[in-house]
Design a protein around this motif. Sequence first.
Motif, PDB file in Angstrom:
ATOM      1  N   UNK A 240      17.587   2.553   1.409  1.00 45.74           N
ATOM      2  CA  UNK A 240      16.216   1.628   1.424  1.00 45.74           C
ATOM      3  C   UNK A 240      14.950   2.238   2.270  1.00 45.74           C
ATOM      4  N   UNK A 241      15.461   2.683   3.351  1.00 42.87           N
ATOM      5  CA  UNK A 241      14.355   3.224   4.283  1.00 42.87           C
ATOM      6  C   UNK A 241      13.342   4.082   3.857  1.00 42.87           C
ATOM      7  N   UNK A 242      14.117   5.147   3.045  1.00 44.47           N
ATOM      8  CA  UNK A 242      13.232   6.425   2.362  1.00 44.47           C
ATOM      9  C   UNK A 242      12.468   5.646   1.157  1.00 44.47           C
ATOM     10  N   UNK A 243      13.092   4.901   0.482  1.00 40.12           N
ATOM     11  CA  UNK A 243      12.383   4.219  -0.680  1.00 40.12           C
ATOM     12  C   UNK A 243      11.244   3.379  -0.253  1.00 40.12           C
ATOM     13  N   UNK A 244      11.152   2.499   0.775  1.00 39.58           N
ATOM     14  CA  UNK A 244      10.311   1.482   1.482  1.00 39.58           C
ATOM     15  C   UNK A 244       9.191   2.606   1.941  1.00 39.58           C
ATOM     16  N   UNK A 245       9.660   3.453   2.686  1.00 41.88           N
ATOM     17  CA  UNK A 245       8.748   4.357   3.316  1.00 41.88           C
ATOM     18  C   UNK A 245       7.684   5.020   2.308  1.00 41.88           C
ATOM     19  N   UNK A 246       8.482   5.573   1.215  1.00 46.28           N
ATOM     20  CA  UNK A 246       7.802   6.328   0.138  1.00 46.28           C
ATOM     21  C   UNK A 246       6.700   5.244  -0.486  1.00 46.28           C
ATOM     22  N   UNK A 247       7.258   4.058  -0.800  1.00 47.52           N
ATOM     23  CA  UNK A 247       6.291   3.155  -1.528  1.00 47.52           C
ATOM     24  C   UNK A 247       5.041   2.810  -0.780  1.00 47.52           C
ATOM     25  N   UNK A 248       5.446   2.508   0.660  1.00 45.22           N
ATOM     26  CA  UNK A 248       4.208   2.154   1.450  1.00 45.22           C
ATOM     27  C   UNK A 248       3.437   3.373   1.585  1.00 45.22           C
ATOM     28  N   UNK A 249       3.878   4.488   1.864  1.00 43.95           N
ATOM     29  CA  UNK A 249       3.089   5.636   1.972  1.00 43.95           C
ATOM     30  C   UNK A 249       2.197   6.038   0.635  1.00 43.95           C
ATOM     31  N   UNK A 319       3.715  -1.598   8.528  1.00 45.93           N
ATOM     32  CA  UNK A 319       3.190  -2.770   7.739  1.00 45.93           C
ATOM     33  C   UNK A 319       1.850  -3.657   7.942  1.00 45.93           C
ATOM     34  N   UNK A 320       2.119  -3.760   9.188  1.00 44.95           N
ATOM     35  CA  UNK A 320       0.758  -4.463   9.904  1.00 44.95           C
ATOM     36  C   UNK A 320      -0.594  -3.821   9.387  1.00 44.95           C
ATOM     37  N   UNK A 321      -0.565  -2.435   9.784  1.00 43.31           N
ATOM     38  CA  UNK A 321      -1.626  -1.683   9.561  1.00 43.31           C
ATOM     39  C   UNK A 321      -2.145  -1.813   8.001  1.00 43.31           C
ATOM     40  N   UNK A 322      -1.072  -1.849   7.054  1.00 40.77           N
ATOM     41  CA  UNK A 322      -1.241  -1.771   5.461  1.00 40.77           C
ATOM     42  C   UNK A 322      -2.074  -3.197   5.345  1.00 40.77           C
ATOM     43  N   UNK A 323      -1.616  -4.156   5.912  1.00 36.54           N
ATOM     44  CA  UNK A 323      -1.942  -5.742   5.590  1.00 36.54           C
ATOM     45  C   UNK A 323      -3.235  -5.902   5.933  1.00 36.54           C
ATOM     46  N   UNK A 324      -3.759  -5.199   7.303  1.00 35.58           N
ATOM     47  CA  UNK A 324      -5.080  -5.424   7.627  1.00 35.58           C
ATOM     48  C   UNK A 324      -6.112  -4.444   6.778  1.00 35.58           C
ATOM     49  N   UNK A 325      -5.806  -3.676   6.410  1.00 33.04           N
ATOM     50  CA  UNK A 325      -6.447  -2.839   5.329  1.00 33.04           C
ATOM     51  C   UNK A 325      -6.831  -3.626   4.064  1.00 33.04           C
ATOM     52  N   UNK A 326      -5.570  -4.353   3.732  1.00 37.98           N
ATOM     53  CA  UNK A 326      -5.603  -5.051   2.383  1.00 37.98           C
ATOM     54  C   UNK A 326      -6.782  -6.191   2.466  1.00 37.98           C
ATOM     55  N   UNK A 327      -6.711  -7.068   3.668  1.00 39.64           N
ATOM     56  CA  UNK A 327      -7.496  -8.024   3.999  1.00 39.64           C
ATOM     57  C   UNK A 327      -8.847  -7.544   3.933  1.00 39.64           C
ATOM     58  N   UNK A 328      -9.160  -6.396   4.735  1.00 37.71           N
ATOM     59  CA  UNK A 328     -10.644  -6.085   4.845  1.00 37.71           C
ATOM     60  C   UNK A 328     -11.203  -5.881   3.235  1.00 37.71           C
ATOM     61  N   UNK A 329     -10.019  -5.193   2.393  1.00 40.05           N
ATOM     62  CA  UNK A 329     -10.748  -4.820   1.170  1.00 40.05           C
ATOM     63  C   UNK A 329     -10.880  -6.227   0.216  1.00 40.05           C
ATOM     64  N   UNK A 330      -9.866  -6.883   0.136  1.00 34.09           N
ATOM     65  CA  UNK A 330     -10.274  -8.353  -0.283  1.00 34.09           C
ATOM     66  C   UNK A 330     -11.379  -9.037  -0.012  1.00 34.09           C
ATOM     67  N   UNK A 421       2.680  -2.926   2.030  1.00 30.25           N
ATOM     68  CA  UNK A 421       3.020  -3.627   3.266  1.00 30.25           C
ATOM     69  C   UNK A 421       4.301  -4.523   3.330  1.00 30.25           C
ATOM     70  N   UNK A 422       4.509  -5.069   2.166  1.00 34.05           N
ATOM     71  CA  UNK A 422       5.985  -5.792   1.713  1.00 34.05           C
ATOM     72  C   UNK A 422       6.825  -4.823   2.061  1.00 34.05           C
ATOM     73  N   UNK A 423       6.820  -3.589   1.240  1.00 35.67           N
ATOM     74  CA  UNK A 423       7.907  -2.534   1.144  1.00 35.67           C
ATOM     75  C   UNK A 423       8.369  -2.154   2.869  1.00 35.67           C
ATOM     76  N   UNK A 424       7.256  -1.776   3.420  1.00 34.06           N
ATOM     77  CA  UNK A 424       7.571  -1.468   4.744  1.00 34.06           C
ATOM     78  C   UNK A 424       8.169  -2.536   5.550  1.00 34.06           C
ATOM     79  N   UNK A 425       7.796  -3.587   5.493  1.00 35.59           N
ATOM     80  CA  UNK A 425       8.070  -4.691   6.300  1.00 35.59           C
ATOM     81  C   UNK A 425       9.677  -5.031   6.213  1.00 35.59           C
TER      82      UNK A 425
END
Length: 440
Positions: A240-249, A319-330, A421-425
């Motif tokens: 699950x770690x490799x899958x989650x990391x890869x999806x998030x990346x 995950x927090x970094x990705x979430x903040x990026x998404x909120x800025x875009x939205x 962000x969800x995948x990483x978290x």
Amino acid sequence: MTAAETSAARPPRTPLTKAVHHSGTRAWIVTGLLVVFMMVNFADKAVFGLAADEIRADLGLSATDFGLANSAFFLLFSVAAVAVGLLADRVSPKWLLLTMALLWSVAQVPAALGGGLAVLVGTRIVLGAAEGPAFPVAQQTALSWFPNHRRNLPGALVTLGVTLGVITAAPGLTWVIGRHGWRAALWVVAAAGVLWAAAWLVCGADGGHRDAAADRAGARSAPSGRSGVWAAYRRIFGSRTWIGTTVAYFTSYWVVALMLVWMPSYLRNGLGHSPETAGRLVAVPWALGAVALLAQAALSGWLMRRGVGSRWARGRVGAGLLLLGALCFLAVPFMDGTGLQTALLVAGFGLGGSFATVAITTVAELAPSERRGGALGTMNAVVTTAGLIAPTVVGRMIDSQGGAGYQNAVVVSAALLLLGAVAAFVLIDPARDATPANTA
């Protein structure tokens, strides 16, 4: 205390401890060279984005055509990342890195000399094949000089080379493009690759650091033979770690690809900035990303030194970094005024594109040292398919929707970052998923 007691109290200086002591300086020299390596690597990538309007006007390309030409860069990018990543477990990374740098320079020459779309596409395919393995092999080489608890900083610094490459290249290459044309800029980046190769030939080296506990366990439990090799990789890739990391990346790399290919054009055609202003603004999200990378490395290192596991220190911080990026875009479509939209766009790109160090150090922790190159290379191969897809998709959106296509591309990117962000978290936890050779 007697001399004998003092001698007994002081740990003996074995050849291994002496080697570790003397390798400290060399480790940072090599890391510094690898930072420059990634600077040249991403200057090679950034030059086409910086010259997007000039190339399209010179060759008569639509946005879709230009997007396809940039997607061609990633056609063999992923395949090469896997192949060379696996090879890096058996062949000296020093020579792999040297070969890559020389190929980058050679690949720039045909388009620099002349030609149209066909030459452009062909050279981008060759350049992509040569650059595909660059990041994982550079990271593998840097991390091989440091133990796990000290890898956050060197991993962040090598990733920072990506940012520094764009920050330093964007203003200079924009000037070259404006004064001497986009083909002259290709000669500049080709020369930079040759100079780096010469420095690496003299000063480059492979590290010999391995996690002692992991290696002892690996000697006891690692399966033998080809079937054992693939069993070890299946265990890594199925975790699950490799899958989650890869999806998030993947979602983060989607943002990086758009930042390289379409952000300069968005700033000029979508937000109305002049070419000179756009050339300066392009560097800002990379600078913000550099701050985010260093802050993430410092925070993750601080947490791990206090006994916090990688599930939080790497996975949830990332995950927090990705979430903040998404909120800025939205928030971009809901804001009035070019200044505020530009600020949110820059923040979204800078934060959303800053997951690389989390991904690399997480997989390096997950995989045993003798499988690390293959694990990193395969992850990089999957992730960089985002670069194959994103430029073409956005090019078609721009052709069909005009200026609104840029903004809609940002909203799509936000949705992807939320998924990452969800995948990483939820999925990242190296301590739970580490292979037997890494759990002693």
